[in-house]
Scaffold this motif. Structure first.
Motif, PDB file in Angstrom:
ATOM      1  N   GLU A  53      55.293  31.903  39.623  1.00  0.00           N
ATOM      2  CA  GLU A  53      55.036  31.205  41.308  1.00  0.00           C
ATOM      3  C   GLU A  53      54.655  30.696  41.451  1.00  0.00           C
ATOM      4  O   GLU A  53      55.209  29.847  42.218  1.00  0.00           O
ATOM      5  N   ALA A  97      52.820  36.450  36.660  1.00  0.00           N
ATOM      6  CA  ALA A  97      53.250  36.502  38.161  1.00  0.00           C
ATOM      7  C   ALA A  97      53.059  35.250  38.714  1.00  0.00           C
ATOM      8  O   ALA A  97      53.262  34.589  39.144  1.00  0.00           O
ATOM      9  N   VAL A  98      51.335  35.113  39.082  1.00  0.00           N
ATOM     10  CA  VAL A  98      50.486  33.791  39.858  1.00  0.00           C
ATOM     11  C   VAL A  98      51.593  33.328  39.360  1.00  0.00           C
ATOM     12  O   VAL A  98      51.240  32.318  39.817  1.00  0.00           O
ATOM     13  N   THR A 139      48.710  38.140  47.789  1.00  0.00           N
ATOM     14  CA  THR A 139      49.788  39.030  46.906  1.00  0.00           C
ATOM     15  C   THR A 139      48.525  40.103  46.128  1.00  0.00           C
ATOM     16  O   THR A 139      47.923  39.352  45.143  1.00  0.00           O
ATOM     17  N   ARG A 181      47.432  42.775  43.345  1.00  0.00           N
ATOM     18  CA  ARG A 181      47.590  42.915  42.033  1.00  0.00           C
ATOM     19  C   ARG A 181      48.519  43.091  41.427  1.00  0.00           C
ATOM     20  O   ARG A 181      49.194  42.816  41.283  1.00  0.00           O
ATOM     21  N   GLN A 182      48.729  41.687  41.396  1.00  0.00           N
ATOM     22  CA  GLN A 182      50.017  40.554  40.877  1.00  0.00           C
ATOM     23  C   GLN A 182      49.381  40.105  39.261  1.00  0.00           C
ATOM     24  O   GLN A 182      47.833  40.194  38.780  1.00  0.00           O
TER      25      GLN A 182
END
Length: 166
Positions: free
Chosen positions: A76, A72-73, A65, A67-68
């Motif tokens: 997740e 956030a990575v 995904t 430009r996280q």
């Protein structure tokens, strides 16, 4: 996150392998559907194997995904590990007794505990990445390898079951 960009090829390879192995699982289960349907332990192993093949697919989607932010990575990856671990826990409760496959040397990879280790590695990787250290992504390699080896051995048992599982 700059460090995640370096992992794009790993994500592509892992996601592709995960998709192919998930297809293998569906073929293996469909070829032995009658036997699996009659055996609660085999149904649980099939579900466990599906979770193990889907976890690297989710991991690959997270890595790919664009430009996280690192947090956030990491979040997740932790969520994927926790959801996968919870799924394995629920599946394990349905599995009443050990199967004969658990007693073979390769049976160590068919156990729920091995899957839980994979999910814990995802959580650890996510926590390290969320803390700002992209090196936590290196934990994804053993998680993926153990998931794949475990899942392939389980799928092999569905395709060519040992005589005591027929």
């Amino acid at each position: 996150m700059a460090g995640v960009v370096d992992w794009e090829s790993f994500g592509v390879m892992t996601g592709g392998a995960s998709g192919a192995l998930t297809g293998l699982l569906f073929v293996a289960v469909s070829l032995n559907a009658d036997r699996i349907a009659r055996h609660p332990g085999l149904r649980a192993i099939a579900a466990q194997t599906l979770v193990l093949f889907i976890a690297p697919l989710v991991m690959a989607a997270v890595l790919l995904t664009p430009r996280q932010p690192g947090r956030a990575v990491g979040a997740e990856l932790m969520a994927a590990g926790l959801c996968g671990g919870l799924s394995l826990f629920v599946i394990g409760r349905r599995r009443r007794a050990p199967t004969p496959a658990d007693e073979r040397p390769a049976g160590v990879f068919d156990r729920r505990d091995t899957g839980i280790v994979v999910m814990l590695l995802l959580v650890v990787s996510g926590a390290v990445v969320a803390s700002g250290t992209p090196a936590g992504l290196y934990v994804l390699l053993p998680a993926s390898l153990v998931a794949f080896v475990s899942g392939v051995l389980s799928a092999w048992n569905f395709l060519l079951p040992p005589p005591d599982m027929l």
